[in-house]
Design an enzyme around this catalytic site. Sequence first.
Site, short mmCIF file in Angstrom:
data_model
loop_
_atom_site.label_atom_id
_atom_site.label_comp_id
_atom_site.label_asym_id
_atom_site.label_seq_id
_atom_site.Cartn_x
_atom_site.Cartn_y
_atom_site.Cartn_z
N ASP A 20 0.87 -1.18 0.00
CA ASP A 20 0.00 0.00 0.00
C ASP A 20 0.91 1.23 0.00
O ASP A 20 1.69 1.42 0.93
CB ASP A 20 -0.86 -0.06 1.27
CG ASP A 20 -1.77 1.15 1.42
OD1 ASP A 20 -1.59 2.16 0.70
OD2 ASP A 20 -2.65 1.09 2.30
N GLY A 42 -9.52 4.84 -6.12
CA GLY A 42 -8.24 4.14 -6.26
C GLY A 42 -7.18 4.69 -5.33
O GLY A 42 -7.43 4.99 -4.16
N VAL A 43 -5.98 4.82 -5.85
CA VAL A 43 -4.86 5.25 -5.04
C VAL A 43 -5.05 6.69 -4.54
O VAL A 43 -4.65 7.04 -3.43
CB VAL A 43 -3.53 5.02 -5.80
CG1 VAL A 43 -3.32 6.01 -6.92
CG2 VAL A 43 -2.34 4.99 -4.86
N ASP A 44 -5.70 7.50 -5.35
CA ASP A 44 -5.98 8.89 -4.99
C ASP A 44 -6.85 8.95 -3.72
O ASP A 44 -6.50 9.65 -2.75
CB ASP A 44 -6.72 9.54 -6.19
CG ASP A 44 -6.78 11.04 -6.12
OD1 ASP A 44 -6.31 11.63 -5.13
OD2 ASP A 44 -7.31 11.65 -7.07
N SER A 132 -2.14 5.09 -14.18
CA SER A 132 -3.10 4.80 -15.26
C SER A 132 -3.54 3.34 -15.35
O SER A 132 -4.35 2.99 -16.21
CB SER A 132 -2.56 5.22 -16.65
OG SER A 132 -2.53 6.62 -16.79
N GLY A 134 -5.27 1.53 -13.27
CA GLY A 134 -6.51 1.18 -12.57
C GLY A 134 -7.71 1.60 -13.38
O GLY A 134 -7.96 1.09 -14.48
N VAL A 135 -8.42 2.59 -12.85
CA VAL A 135 -9.62 3.10 -13.52
C VAL A 135 -9.30 3.60 -14.94
O VAL A 135 -10.14 3.50 -15.84
CB VAL A 135 -10.23 4.25 -12.68
CG1 VAL A 135 -11.34 4.96 -13.43
CG2 VAL A 135 -10.75 3.72 -11.36
P1 ADP Z 1 -5.62 5.57 -12.53
O1 ADP Z 1 -6.87 6.40 -12.50
O2 ADP Z 1 -4.39 6.37 -12.90
O3 ADP Z 1 -5.77 4.32 -13.33
P2 ADP Z 1 -6.01 4.09 -9.99
O4 ADP Z 1 -5.85 4.63 -8.63
O5 ADP Z 1 -7.38 3.70 -10.44
O6 ADP Z 1 -5.35 5.19 -10.98
O7 ADP Z 1 -5.06 2.82 -10.15
C1 ADP Z 1 -3.67 2.89 -10.32
C2 ADP Z 1 -3.05 1.65 -9.71
O8 ADP Z 1 -2.92 1.85 -8.30
C3 ADP Z 1 -3.87 0.37 -9.88
O9 ADP Z 1 -2.98 -0.68 -10.25
C4 ADP Z 1 -4.46 0.15 -8.49
O10 ADP Z 1 -4.66 -1.23 -8.21
C5 ADP Z 1 -3.36 0.69 -7.62
N1 ADP Z 1 -3.70 1.08 -6.24
C6 ADP Z 1 -4.88 1.37 -5.69
N2 ADP Z 1 -4.75 1.68 -4.39
C7 ADP Z 1 -3.43 1.59 -4.10
C8 ADP Z 1 -2.63 1.77 -2.92
N3 ADP Z 1 -3.17 2.13 -1.75
N4 ADP Z 1 -1.29 1.57 -3.02
C9 ADP Z 1 -0.72 1.22 -4.18
N5 ADP Z 1 -1.40 1.03 -5.32
C10 ADP Z 1 -2.74 1.21 -5.28
#
Ligand code: ADP
Length: 185
Positions: A20, A42-44, A132, A134-135
């Site tokens: 994480d 997501g990560v944001d 990029s 994830g979503v």
């Molecule tokens: P984007 O909109 O740029 O695709 P996302 O947040 O949807 O961004 O996803 C980007 C990547 O981060 C994905 O592979 C997702 O699984 C991953 N992710 C989500 N939460 C976390 C976290 N807490 N730590 C690390 N990676 C994460």
Amino acid sequence: DPSSRAEDTAPTRLEAVRGDITRQSVDVIVNAANSSLLGGGGVDGAIHRAGGPEILAECRELRAGALREGLPTGDAVATTAGRLPARWVVHTVGPVYAVRTDRRPLLESAYRRSIEVSAGLGARSIAFPAVSAGVYGWPPDDSARLAVTAVRAALAAGPSSVELVRFVLFSDEMHELFAAELSRP
Ligand code: ADP
């Protein structure tokens, strides 16, 4: 003197871990943000939840000032990391994946600009998520290849404060892809 010159040119270590990103004790964690900088999933979402309201407050200030139109895709900007162990969050905006147009230069730019902004702060360690992937729909294997290539290219541009770049992947699959890419010469 020669010893400090050797330090300046020491190669930056690159590594991939499963975990994480909000838990990383590094100088900078990179956020895969969107142009609004006003939060998302997501990560944001995880970064804002774990870091507290200070990060969003600074994002709002940026939007009221220099970034009135939002943060362009492929660019990066730093804020406080709030109560995270990191010192700064560097927000970047990767492109939404598209089949018909090649948006790889924008994703490369997101990685490069994140490193440039971090180096501008004097950061020695940076943690990246798979921007990029994830979503925004980027295919996992290409995501790993492009991330590693873009980071290596950005670091090769010249000496900087950056000693460690750690990719922090949320799934075993992504971790394996990044680790495989890093093990290539
Ligand atoms: P984007 O909109 O740029 O695709 P996302 O947040 O949807 O961004 O996803 C980007 C990547 O981060 C994905 O592979 C997702 O699984 C991953 N992710 C989500 N939460 C976390 C976290 N807490 N730590 C690390 N990676 C994460």
